[in-house]
Write a protein that holds these residues in place. Sequence first.
Motif, PDB file in Angstrom:
ATOM      1  N   GLY B 135     -55.767 -26.013  21.459  1.00  0.00           N
ATOM      2  CA  GLY B 135     -54.536 -25.510  20.847  1.00  0.00           C
ATOM      3  C   GLY B 135     -54.747 -24.099  20.325  1.00  0.00           C
ATOM      4  N   PRO B 136     -53.682 -23.474  19.794  1.00  0.00           N
ATOM      5  CA  PRO B 136     -53.800 -22.103  19.275  1.00  0.00           C
ATOM      6  C   PRO B 136     -54.819 -21.945  18.141  1.00  0.00           C
ATOM      7  CG  PRO B 136     -51.505 -22.661  19.631  1.00  0.00           C
ATOM      8  CD  PRO B 136     -52.281 -23.927  19.838  1.00  0.00           C
ATOM      9  N   THR B 137     -55.265 -23.040  17.508  1.00  0.00           N
ATOM     10  CA  THR B 137     -56.292 -22.899  16.447  1.00  0.00           C
ATOM     11  C   THR B 137     -57.575 -22.294  16.998  1.00  0.00           C
ATOM     12  OG1 THR B 137     -56.734 -25.230  16.856  1.00  0.00           O
ATOM     13  CG2 THR B 137     -55.675 -24.697  14.774  1.00  0.00           C
ATOM     14  N   SER B 138     -57.724 -22.314  18.319  1.00  0.00           N
ATOM     15  CA  SER B 138     -58.941 -21.726  18.910  1.00  0.00           C
ATOM     16  C   SER B 138     -58.854 -20.194  18.927  1.00  0.00           C
ATOM     17  CB  SER B 138     -59.144 -22.265  20.319  1.00  0.00           C
ATOM     18  OG  SER B 138     -58.010 -21.984  21.099  1.00  0.00           O
ATOM     19  N   ILE B 139     -57.700 -19.620  18.560  1.00  0.00           N
ATOM     20  CA  ILE B 139     -57.579 -18.147  18.504  1.00  0.00           C
ATOM     21  C   ILE B 139     -57.027 -17.732  17.133  1.00  0.00           C
ATOM     22  CG2 ILE B 139     -57.384 -17.754  20.989  1.00  0.00           C
ATOM     23  CD1 ILE B 139     -54.284 -17.531  20.506  1.00  0.00           C
ATOM     24  N   VAL B 140     -57.659 -18.258  16.088  1.00  0.00           N
ATOM     25  CA  VAL B 140     -57.170 -18.005  14.717  1.00  0.00           C
ATOM     26  C   VAL B 140     -57.071 -16.511  14.424  1.00  0.00           C
ATOM     27  CG1 VAL B 140     -57.743 -18.288  12.277  1.00  0.00           C
ATOM     28  CG2 VAL B 140     -57.984 -20.210  13.835  1.00  0.00           C
ATOM     29  N   GLY B 141     -57.983 -15.713  14.991  1.00  0.00           N
ATOM     30  CA  GLY B 141     -57.988 -14.274  14.709  1.00  0.00           C
ATOM     31  C   GLY B 141     -56.960 -13.490  15.510  1.00  0.00           C
ATOM     32  N   ASP B 142     -56.311 -14.127  16.457  1.00  0.00           N
ATOM     33  CA  ASP B 142     -55.352 -13.412  17.318  1.00  0.00           C
ATOM     34  C   ASP B 142     -54.066 -13.112  16.544  1.00  0.00           C
ATOM     35  OD1 ASP B 142     -54.928 -13.057  20.573  1.00  0.00           O
ATOM     36  OD2 ASP B 142     -53.046 -13.359  19.478  1.00  0.00           O
ATOM     37  N   PRO B 143     -53.463 -11.926  16.784  1.00  0.00           N
ATOM     38  CA  PRO B 143     -52.248 -11.588  16.014  1.00  0.00           C
ATOM     39  C   PRO B 143     -51.086 -12.558  16.197  1.00  0.00           C
ATOM     40  CG  PRO B 143     -52.724  -9.931  17.710  1.00  0.00           C
ATOM     41  CD  PRO B 143     -53.905 -10.814  17.624  1.00  0.00           C
ATOM     42  N   TYR B 147     -47.756 -16.628  13.891  1.00  0.00           N
ATOM     43  CA  TYR B 147     -46.351 -16.882  14.205  1.00  0.00           C
ATOM     44  C   TYR B 147     -46.117 -18.257  14.831  1.00  0.00           C
ATOM     45  CZ  TYR B 147     -46.245 -11.813  13.657  1.00  0.00           C
ATOM     46  OH  TYR B 147     -46.379 -10.543  13.172  1.00  0.00           O
ATOM     47  N   VAL B 148     -47.208 -18.928  15.229  1.00  0.00           N
ATOM     48  CA  VAL B 148     -47.077 -20.242  15.876  1.00  0.00           C
ATOM     49  C   VAL B 148     -46.648 -21.269  14.823  1.00  0.00           C
ATOM     50  CG1 VAL B 148     -48.304 -22.065  17.144  1.00  0.00           C
ATOM     51  CG2 VAL B 148     -48.826 -19.657  17.591  1.00  0.00           C
ATOM     52  N   GLY B 149     -45.736 -22.150  15.192  1.00  0.00           N
ATOM     53  CA  GLY B 149     -45.269 -23.186  14.262  1.00  0.00           C
ATOM     54  C   GLY B 149     -46.414 -24.049  13.770  1.00  0.00           C
ATOM     55  N   LYS B 150     -46.384 -24.433  12.488  1.00  0.00           N
ATOM     56  CA  LYS B 150     -47.544 -25.135  11.911  1.00  0.00           C
ATOM     57  C   LYS B 150     -47.817 -26.470  12.588  1.00  0.00           C
ATOM     58  CE  LYS B 150     -45.116 -26.948   7.812  1.00  0.00           C
ATOM     59  NZ  LYS B 150     -44.747 -28.267   8.338  1.00  0.00           N
ATOM     60  N   ASP B 151     -46.782 -27.112  13.117  1.00  0.00           N
ATOM     61  CA  ASP B 151     -46.991 -28.399  13.783  1.00  0.00           C
ATOM     62  C   ASP B 151     -47.656 -28.261  15.143  1.00  0.00           C
ATOM     63  OD1 ASP B 151     -45.779 -29.657  11.677  1.00  0.00           O
ATOM     64  OD2 ASP B 151     -43.788 -29.650  12.585  1.00  0.00           O
ATOM     65  N   TRP B 152     -47.680 -27.039  15.672  1.00  0.00           N
ATOM     66  CA  TRP B 152     -48.152 -26.845  17.064  1.00  0.00           C
ATOM     67  C   TRP B 152     -49.462 -26.083  17.143  1.00  0.00           C
ATOM     68  CZ3 TRP B 152     -45.467 -30.226  19.330  1.00  0.00           C
ATOM     69  CH2 TRP B 152     -44.151 -30.464  18.926  1.00  0.00           C
ATOM     70  N   LYS B 153     -50.064 -25.782  15.978  1.00  0.00           N
ATOM     71  CA  LYS B 153     -51.275 -24.954  16.001  1.00  0.00           C
ATOM     72  C   LYS B 153     -52.460 -25.666  16.660  1.00  0.00           C
ATOM     73  CE  LYS B 153     -50.098 -22.136  11.968  1.00  0.00           C
ATOM     74  NZ  LYS B 153     -50.140 -20.723  12.212  1.00  0.00           N
ATOM     75  N   THR B 154     -52.499 -26.986  16.535  1.00  0.00           N
ATOM     76  CA  THR B 154     -53.653 -27.708  17.087  1.00  0.00           C
ATOM     77  C   THR B 154     -53.344 -28.335  18.451  1.00  0.00           C
ATOM     78  OG1 THR B 154     -52.961 -29.716  15.951  1.00  0.00           O
ATOM     79  CG2 THR B 154     -54.521 -28.305  14.780  1.00  0.00           C
ATOM     80  N   VAL B 155     -52.140 -28.135  18.939  1.00  0.00           N
ATOM     81  CA  VAL B 155     -51.685 -28.870  20.127  1.00  0.00           C
ATOM     82  C   VAL B 155     -51.879 -28.041  21.394  1.00  0.00           C
ATOM     83  CG1 VAL B 155     -49.676 -29.978  21.173  1.00  0.00           C
ATOM     84  CG2 VAL B 155     -49.978 -30.053  18.702  1.00  0.00           C
ATOM     85  N   ALA B 156     -52.523 -28.651  22.402  1.00  0.00           N
ATOM     86  CA  ALA B 156     -52.667 -27.987  23.710  1.00  0.00           C
ATOM     87  C   ALA B 156     -51.302 -27.955  24.399  1.00  0.00           C
ATOM     88  CB  ALA B 156     -53.677 -28.742  24.558  1.00  0.00           C
TER      89      ALA B 156
END
Lengths: 178, 485
Positions: B135-143, B147-156
């Motif tokens: 999921g997007p948590t793998s790019i925490v440092g990316d700008p 902006y990603v919704g909190k429910d979708w940060k860990t979701v592939a």
Amino acid sequence: MSSQPTAPEGGLPARLPEWARPRESERRGLGSLRLAETTILILLGLLLAIATINDVAQQTHVNHRLVADLHTWRAVTGHNYRNLSVEQDLKGHTTRDVVCGNVSPGGPKERTQVCLVLVGPVLSGRRDVSGGYYLPAQTVDERRSRYACFGAAAETGLCGLSKPPAGAPSAQPLPTGR
Amino acid sequence: MNGAISKDRGRRWVPPLAGALTVVLLAATIEIVLDGAVGHSPLIPKSPQIAGWLTGIGERLGFRVFLIALLAYAGAYGGILLLARRISSRFAIALTVALQLIVFAGPILLSTDVFSYIAYARMGIVHGINPYIHGPTSIVGDPVYHYVGKDWKTVATAYGPLYTLISYPLALLGVTGALWGMKLMALLAGAGTLVLTWRCARLREIDRRFALIAVGVNPLWVIYGLGGAHNDLIMTLLMMVAVSLTLARHEAYAGATVVGAALVKATGIVLLPFMLLGARREIPDGPAAAVQRRQPPPAMLDVPPARLRSRAASGIHWPTTPIPPSISRRTLSRRRLAPLIGAAAAALACALAAYLAFGIHGVDVIAALNRDAAFVSTDSFPTEIAHLLGKPGVFPIDHDLLKAGLVLIVLHLMWRTWRGYDWVAASGWTLLAISVTSTWLLAWYTLWSLPLAAVSRDRRLLVATLVVQALFIVHQTAPLLAPVS
């Protein structure tokens, strides 16, 4: 037109009985099927409409209650803060809400919080305070973090700490009732 | 005579009424866009400042203003839809284009999904991370992460590999550039859908203005679908390409396009079984055209021309043209199999490309669908019915019951299509049934069936789709009735 043919095909479709053969267009005289489908659709539509209106009414009641909860917390604590957290009893499906907010100015949960347990109907824009407790800053609302219970919260043993943590501001019991 | 005069008097009201409704539609859209451009609203996702040039005119968009604007828009949409057959094509097109452009110029509305699309693209292109595993948590440092919704940060990603590959080039444009790229992609996909809706309506003897307005002016299409730059518009575009290709007798390409739609969003595959069962009947040279040429097809000779015209205009129960005797059984058989062959070839090619790009996870769309099917949203109809029955929400048994109900509906529609029912309508009913039985309902899911409903020969489908959308809008109105301060 009146004898609209089935598909001019060989193979398996040709060997099927007439009622199961593929057709190029719908057979005339399907009015009863269409009527049955339309009736089911109308009934489903009514069910969905009733469910939607019921949900909107419930949400409206909940919003009405939340407004009263916030108003009650502000009136009882004397703080006109905007950032308050409200926890509803989603499991028990009751109207018992817990409203928490800081005891002094600061960001959400940055200060010691005072929580009020609110029950009963909304009367004159307010609800009954059945009890309450305090929470240290930056903690989750769990039994082990709660202290200085008062009212029904003390009677039902909602607090896990017997005395305030070191350095916590004074935790006076707040008035219960309306 | 008297009837003709009263008809003329009635029609005199059409231009001013259409004008007034247009003003409401434009004003509501402009209000939402201008207020949305100010930001700091629970209705506007946190976003890079892409509509800064619009700030300073509006005020922060609150629930009250938004819901009033949405309800006004929906009411005006209903009115303009009723007038659609009396307004000019030029007017219908101008109104549709204006609404799309106003929303395109504004901020992202009502959803953070577009930032998930960008995050998945940047994961693959900028960071070399497979979006089907992480999921997007793998790019925490990316700008884009913030902006990603909190429910979708860990979701592939649950989107199809074709969409992921289409979105990849946009990752090279930076977050703001990618955001404009996504908005442009949604605008073009929506415009393409509308053009094909117009074309298919013409070929299927349905009023083009009515079809265009039904889709292009629809509040959920304009404000939620295009406003949120949702990739559902790409799926609807591919679905309409498939319908258009069957009308042009390119069944194999149509089958391949349906697979393309499914590889953007898996629900697109719904069209394939109905296409296989019913698309062979699509012959564009329809009966109404024969009426105009005064050369009715032999099977229509016993139907009065006036009745033919009225049936064509109503779009209801139109009997499709019978297969001409010149088409041999072998040709017919080939034509029936063509969508299947096209779909199989496309699926094979895309599966290979997806496997090479993303590994086995990129091909396993079913796993992503199963995961998403377990989600529950408060706006879903099953949740509302559960509340009506006094339950706090839906339970696993409810999911099973809903799936069983959906299977029954699909089987009934397949049987009806086999026996001559319009395959486009059957596909639309299935998409509508999926959105109604889903426990995870979002506004843009109700758009799936809309273009198909607009060109369907069964008007009940459009009515049902609009009723579902109306109920969705009504369900949003609680904050208007009891605002929380």
